[in-house]
Design a protein around this motif. Structure first.
Motif, PDB file in Angstrom:
ATOM      1  N   PHE A   1       0.433  -1.041  -0.004  1.00  0.00           N
ATOM      2  CA  PHE A   1      -0.053   0.134  -0.446  1.00  0.00           C
ATOM      3  C   PHE A   1       0.952   1.391   0.430  1.00  0.00           C
ATOM      4  O   PHE A   1       0.397   2.424  -0.878  1.00  0.00           O
ATOM      5  CB  PHE A   1      -1.393  -0.042   1.256  1.00  0.00           C
ATOM      6  CG  PHE A   1      -1.664   0.788   0.903  1.00  0.00           C
ATOM      7  CD1 PHE A   1      -2.871   0.691  -0.076  1.00  0.00           C
ATOM      8  CD2 PHE A   1      -2.057   1.991   1.742  1.00  0.00           C
ATOM      9  CE1 PHE A   1      -3.550   1.873  -0.435  1.00  0.00           C
ATOM     10  CE2 PHE A   1      -2.919   3.226   1.689  1.00  0.00           C
ATOM     11  CZ  PHE A   1      -4.097   3.066   0.399  1.00  0.00           C
TER      12      PHE A   1
ATOM     13  N   LEU B   1     -10.206 -12.533  -6.483  1.00  0.00           N
ATOM     14  CA  LEU B   1      -9.788 -12.333  -5.666  1.00  0.00           C
ATOM     15  C   LEU B   1      -9.694 -11.074  -6.502  1.00  0.00           C
ATOM     16  O   LEU B   1      -9.137  -9.858  -4.687  1.00  0.00           O
ATOM     17  CB  LEU B   1      -8.465 -13.477  -5.421  1.00  0.00           C
ATOM     18  CG  LEU B   1      -8.375 -13.199  -3.451  1.00  0.00           C
ATOM     19  CD1 LEU B   1      -9.879 -13.356  -2.634  1.00  0.00           C
ATOM     20  CD2 LEU B   1      -7.316 -14.023  -3.245  1.00  0.00           C
TER      21      LEU B   1
ATOM     22  N   PHE C   1      -9.853  -6.823  -4.112  1.00  0.00           N
ATOM     23  CA  PHE C   1      -8.012  -6.210  -3.474  1.00  0.00           C
ATOM     24  C   PHE C   1      -8.615  -4.654  -4.064  1.00  0.00           C
ATOM     25  O   PHE C   1      -8.217  -3.998  -3.493  1.00  0.00           O
ATOM     26  CB  PHE C   1      -7.279  -6.817  -4.002  1.00  0.00           C
ATOM     27  CG  PHE C   1      -6.481  -7.307  -3.092  1.00  0.00           C
ATOM     28  CD1 PHE C   1      -5.890  -6.950  -1.768  1.00  0.00           C
ATOM     29  CD2 PHE C   1      -6.348  -8.886  -2.764  1.00  0.00           C
ATOM     30  CE1 PHE C   1      -5.566  -7.768  -0.377  1.00  0.00           C
ATOM     31  CE2 PHE C   1      -5.873  -9.704  -2.101  1.00  0.00           C
ATOM     32  CZ  PHE C   1      -5.469  -9.310  -0.573  1.00  0.00           C
TER      33      PHE C   1
ATOM     34  N   LEU D   1     -10.633  -2.305  -3.189  1.00  0.00           N
ATOM     35  CA  LEU D   1     -11.086  -1.624  -2.183  1.00  0.00           C
ATOM     36  C   LEU D   1      -9.399  -0.829  -2.174  1.00  0.00           C
ATOM     37  O   LEU D   1      -9.110   0.157  -1.487  1.00  0.00           O
ATOM     38  CB  LEU D   1     -10.144  -3.082  -0.923  1.00  0.00           C
ATOM     39  CG  LEU D   1     -11.086  -3.808  -0.417  1.00  0.00           C
ATOM     40  CD1 LEU D   1     -10.956  -5.140   0.512  1.00  0.00           C
ATOM     41  CD2 LEU D   1     -12.762  -3.007   0.242  1.00  0.00           C
ATOM     42  N   PHE D   2      -8.559  -1.443  -2.606  1.00  0.00           N
ATOM     43  CA  PHE D   2      -7.000   0.053  -2.809  1.00  0.00           C
ATOM     44  C   PHE D   2      -7.472   0.898  -3.317  1.00  0.00           C
ATOM     45  O   PHE D   2      -7.607   1.859  -3.055  1.00  0.00           O
ATOM     46  CB  PHE D   2      -6.450  -0.660  -3.645  1.00  0.00           C
ATOM     47  CG  PHE D   2      -5.324  -1.877  -2.900  1.00  0.00           C
ATOM     48  CD1 PHE D   2      -5.319  -1.183  -1.720  1.00  0.00           C
ATOM     49  CD2 PHE D   2      -5.274  -3.688  -2.938  1.00  0.00           C
ATOM     50  CE1 PHE D   2      -4.398  -1.635  -0.124  1.00  0.00           C
ATOM     51  CE2 PHE D   2      -4.846  -4.000  -2.118  1.00  0.00           C
ATOM     52  CZ  PHE D   2      -3.902  -3.575  -0.910  1.00  0.00           C
TER      53      PHE D   2
ATOM     54  N   ALA E   1     -10.685   2.744  -3.579  1.00  0.00           N
ATOM     55  CA  ALA E   1     -11.121   3.350  -2.864  1.00  0.00           C
ATOM     56  C   ALA E   1     -10.558   3.966  -1.724  1.00  0.00           C
ATOM     57  O   ALA E   1     -10.524   5.104  -1.702  1.00  0.00           O
ATOM     58  CB  ALA E   1     -11.590   2.631  -2.109  1.00  0.00           C
ATOM     59  N   ALA E   2      -9.393   3.912  -1.571  1.00  0.00           N
ATOM     60  CA  ALA E   2      -8.582   3.939  -0.558  1.00  0.00           C
ATOM     61  C   ALA E   2      -7.381   4.870  -0.916  1.00  0.00           C
ATOM     62  O   ALA E   2      -7.184   6.177  -0.846  1.00  0.00           O
ATOM     63  CB  ALA E   2      -7.468   2.746  -0.442  1.00  0.00           C
TER      64      ALA E   2
ATOM     65  N   PHE F   1     -10.040   8.017  -1.103  1.00  0.00           N
ATOM     66  CA  PHE F   1     -10.108   8.353   0.178  1.00  0.00           C
ATOM     67  C   PHE F   1      -8.719   9.661   0.304  1.00  0.00           C
ATOM     68  O   PHE F   1      -9.267  10.569   0.820  1.00  0.00           O
ATOM     69  CB  PHE F   1     -10.239   7.348   1.019  1.00  0.00           C
ATOM     70  CG  PHE F   1     -10.359   7.840   2.583  1.00  0.00           C
ATOM     71  CD1 PHE F   1     -11.209   8.131   3.282  1.00  0.00           C
ATOM     72  CD2 PHE F   1      -9.640   7.719   3.477  1.00  0.00           C
ATOM     73  CE1 PHE F   1     -11.363   8.717   4.128  1.00  0.00           C
ATOM     74  CE2 PHE F   1      -9.276   8.234   4.299  1.00  0.00           C
ATOM     75  CZ  PHE F   1     -10.631   8.167   5.221  1.00  0.00           C
TER      76      PHE F   1
ATOM     77  N   GLY G   1     -19.250   3.725   2.019  1.00  0.00           N
ATOM     78  CA  GLY G   1     -18.534   2.603   2.934  1.00  0.00           C
ATOM     79  C   GLY G   1     -19.512   1.597   2.546  1.00  0.00           C
ATOM     80  O   GLY G   1     -19.391   0.392   1.928  1.00  0.00           O
TER      81      GLY G   1
ATOM     82  N   ILE H   1     -19.436  -0.097  -1.189  1.00  0.00           N
ATOM     83  CA  ILE H   1     -17.673  -0.384  -1.278  1.00  0.00           C
ATOM     84  C   ILE H   1     -17.759  -2.032  -0.960  1.00  0.00           C
ATOM     85  O   ILE H   1     -17.594  -2.767  -1.168  1.00  0.00           O
ATOM     86  CB  ILE H   1     -16.929   0.475  -0.718  1.00  0.00           C
ATOM     87  CG1 ILE H   1     -16.760   1.621  -1.532  1.00  0.00           C
ATOM     88  CG2 ILE H   1     -15.698  -0.366  -1.221  1.00  0.00           C
ATOM     89  CD1 ILE H   1     -15.664   2.648  -0.506  1.00  0.00           C
ATOM     90  N   THR H   2     -18.554  -2.022   0.187  1.00  0.00           N
ATOM     91  CA  THR H   2     -18.975  -3.334   1.010  1.00  0.00           C
ATOM     92  C   THR H   2     -19.602  -4.304   0.338  1.00  0.00           C
ATOM     93  O   THR H   2     -19.373  -5.585  -0.002  1.00  0.00           O
ATOM     94  CB  THR H   2     -19.470  -3.280   2.585  1.00  0.00           C
ATOM     95  OG1 THR H   2     -18.456  -1.937   2.997  1.00  0.00           O
ATOM     96  CG2 THR H   2     -19.434  -4.690   3.176  1.00  0.00           C
TER      97      THR H   2
ATOM     98  N   ALA I   1     -17.846  -5.472  -3.129  1.00  0.00           N
ATOM     99  CA  ALA I   1     -16.345  -6.381  -3.134  1.00  0.00           C
ATOM    100  C   ALA I   1     -17.242  -7.439  -2.247  1.00  0.00           C
ATOM    101  O   ALA I   1     -16.685  -8.696  -2.545  1.00  0.00           O
ATOM    102  CB  ALA I   1     -15.658  -5.441  -1.928  1.00  0.00           C
ATOM    103  N   PHE I   2     -18.936  -7.910  -1.006  1.00  0.00           N
ATOM    104  CA  PHE I   2     -19.027  -8.698  -1.648  1.00  0.00           C
ATOM    105  C   PHE I   2     -19.555  -9.873  -2.570  1.00  0.00           C
ATOM    106  O   PHE I   2     -19.501 -10.949  -2.311  1.00  0.00           O
ATOM    107  CB  PHE I   2     -20.247  -8.388   0.002  1.00  0.00           C
ATOM    108  CG  PHE I   2     -21.219  -9.495   0.781  1.00  0.00           C
ATOM    109  CD1 PHE I   2     -20.221 -10.589   1.125  1.00  0.00           C
ATOM    110  CD2 PHE I   2     -21.808 -10.061   0.166  1.00  0.00           C
ATOM    111  CE1 PHE I   2     -20.580 -11.681   1.890  1.00  0.00           C
ATOM    112  CE2 PHE I   2     -22.262 -11.160   0.395  1.00  0.00           C
ATOM    113  CZ  PHE I   2     -21.893 -12.093   2.342  1.00  0.00           C
TER     114      PHE I   2
END
Lengths: 289, 325
Positions: free
Chosen positions: A131, A209, A213, A216-217, A219-220, A223, A259, A262-263, A266-267
């Motif tokens: 990261f 998978l 990842f 999530l990345f 979005a980070a 952010f 959020g 995103i969850t 990803a789910f």
């Protein structure tokens, strides 16, 4: 002979699509793909327009999820923002899988300096805290989505490559590979027509998978303020919420929905992964014969 | 004998990865557009002054000289001077930040491993049941939550709305001003690190649960379990004394590998909670284009993960002689 015949594809697809998990996962992704197009018909505020409501207003009957500091409608931003995650995630998953396959199969198939260098490289990537590297690259390369996909691809392929190369390592000892080699098949031919079909299940499930990842990345990155500032995305919504002090003053309506989006997305991909693993067991068994 | 060979093999990997990290760390700031000392240079300066600044930071020398100085600096613990906190040396800043990140990462790793083990074992022992699929789905869900958003959520709920936990820093500034006894410090540190640790753990528990479950399932299928059950050992004894011990081994490897991920999570969690550890430092240094700090922090972080992976590998081979072959 480990033939992966047409019935294997059909059986895998049947097992996947006839399951609750698989169809639910697919539906979630399609939902977030089409919502941006439907958004103008659901909410009559454009996500970017400033001042359609008051500043930092909690939800009411006009603005279902309240407004941002600039008076933008949060609900319309939420509806429009998911597609960025879907696109970045999926493209990263595809590119990283291709790269991992091209590098992972030879790394497992050949013996010698070439493959040990490749294996070392993949191992190192697994160990490096990626990261911080992502942040550094994102800062230098600039905020475009293309760059984000590029960075995420470059940093996630080793995960899949490692899995592929160790699977190939054991595949190459098997009788059908040896007989193909004895029949005079070249290395490239054997890798393409004997080994590749047998590692496709691995490529697919690791690809999904990587998608999780990457979502999530991405979005980070956004952010942290390293994404495209003008784009409507869930990560950007959270960046602006944090920057304008919405978190410190407890404006949950602006912070919670992106959020959750995103969850949920990803789910959705995780559900696909789960069902894919179950469906692909036919494939793996066909390969074992 | 085999153990020595295995350790030698892992050591070669350790050294090789170390060299790659050294190179990456050196190359990245230099390959990227822009000049590392741009923030000190403004167009109003004469070219001579600009040149002098570059010289102060050793950037006018040929690359191989720069590389040599960089190596010498890293090995002697001299990481240069921070641009952001000029003129504090990077090493001093790192010394202040490392313990706090160790606290977060250590607590999150230990607790998530323990919880993941217990729940994973439970899921495996009820394999195929509704409870088992609940655990699997819940793990998947916990791994789908963005760590930084969970941090924001915890911050809004327990920090801002209910005011149970403090929202920034590593301990109360009032303690610094008024002084306090050790107990008060420990209490304050605990309260400040609680939410960040929970946020880090959420992601990890899911992964640990899934690995423990898979590992326990394959152990449960082994002959010795069947034999013990046939002899009539109580189920709980079989599971907790024998299956769990064997199933723990893959978890051990995972602890090493997942440290890289936790370090990534720490950047986000520390940023949200303004928790002054290595993660927040990396973020601040990146925004400020503070290359010496970034290089130093990245180097220390990578080295720590590398050594941890090495340690878990060796520990694994001591506990399980089979992999030394």
């Amino acid at each position: 002979m480990a033939q992966v015949g047409i019935h294997v594809y059909r059986e895998t697809a049947r097992r996947f699509f006839l399951s609750v998990r698989g169809t639910l996962g697919i539906s979630i992704i399609i939902l977030f793909l089409v919502l941006p197009t439907l958004q103008p018909y659901i909410v009559h505020f454009s996500p970017q327009t400033i001042g359609v409501g008051g500043s930092n207003k909690p939800p009411d009957s006009v603005h279902l999820l309240g407004t941002t500091q600039l008076g933008q409608d949060v609900f319309s931003q939420f509806l429009a923002g998911g597609i960025v995650s879907v696109i970045v995630g999926t493209l990263t998953g595809i590119f990283a899988s291709i790269l991992a396959t091209v590098i992972g199969i030879p790394a497992g198939y050949f013996r010698g300096k070439f493959s040990s260098t490749l294996n070392l490289l993949t191992d190192v990537f697994l160990v490096i805290p990626i990261f911080p590297l992502i942040i550094v690259f994102a800062l230098y390369l600039g905020p475009s989505l293309t760059n984000q996909i590029l960075i995420l691809t470059l940093l996630t392929w080793p995960f899949t490559a490692r899995v592929i190369s160790s699977a190939v390592l054991s595949l190459r000892e098997r009788a059908f590979v040896a007989s193909a080699a004895m029949a005079g098949g070249s290395g490239a031919r054997i890798m393409r027509s004997e080994i590749l079909p047998n590692v496709i299940p691995l490529i697919l499930s690791n690809g999904v998978l990587v998608i999780v990842f990457a979502i999530l990345f991405q979005a980070a990155i956004a952010f942290l303020g390293l994404g495209s500032p003008t784009l409507v995305s869930w990560g950007n919504m959270l960046y602006y919420a944090e920057q304008s002090g919405a978190v410190a003053s407890g404006e949950w309506w602006w912070v919670i929905p992106p959020g959750l989006g995103i969850t949920l997305l990803a789910f959705g991909f995780s559900l696909i992964l789960l069902q894919l693993d179950a469906a692909l067991s036919t494939w793996t068994q066909a390969g074992r014969k | 004998m085999a153990l020595k060979k295995y350790i030698a093999q892992r050591s070669i990997f350790l050294v090789a990865s170390f060299l790659i990290i050294l190179l990456l760390n050196f190359a990245i700031p230099r390959l990227m557009p822009g000049n590392p000392v741009d923030r000190f240079i403004n167009p109003a300066m004469t070219p001579k002054d600009q040149q002098d600044i570059l010289q102060t930071f050793g950037l006018t020398q040929p690359l191989y000289v720069q590389f040599w100085l960089y190596l010498k600096g890293l090995l002697t613990g001299n990481y240069g001077v921070s641009f952001l906190y000029y003129p504090i040396p990077v090493a001093t800043i790192l010394e202040q930040r490392i313990p706090w990140t160790l606290l977060l990462v250590g607590a999150a790793t230990i607790f998530s491993t323990l919880i993941g083990m217990v729940l994973g074992m439970r899921a495996a022992s009820k394999s195929g049941s509704k409870e088992d699929s609940f655990y699997v789905l819940a793990s998947m869900a916990s791994r789908s939550i963005p760590t930084f958003w969970l941090s924001l959520f915890l911050l809004i709920t327990f920090g801002v709305t209910f005011r149970i936990f403090p929202t920034t820093g590593y301990f109360s500034t009032q303690l610094l001003l008024n002084g306090g006894n050790t107990w008060e410090y420990i209490q304050s540190i605990f309260m400040h690190s609680f939410l960040p640790v929970v946020a880090l753990m959420a992601y990890l528990i899911g992964g640990n649960l899934l690995i423990m479950r898979a590992s326990a399932l394959s152990t449960l299928n082994e002959d010795f379990v069947l034999t013990m059950r046939a002899i009539g050992y109580p189920n709980s004894k079989v599971i907790y004394n024998h299956v769990m011990k064997n199933a723990f081994l893959p978890m051990l490897t995972n602890i090493g590998i997942q440290l890289g991920l936790i370090a990534s999570g720490a950047v986000l969690v520390e940023t949200v909670f303004s928790y002054p550890g290595m993660g927040l430092l990396i973020y601040q240094a990146t925004l400020a284009r503070d290359y010496p700090t970034l290089q130093g922090a990245f180097f220390v972080l990578s080295l720590a993960v590398l050594l941890a992976v090495f340690a878990t590998d060796i520990l694994y081979s001591l506990l399980d002689p089979r992999i030394r072959r």
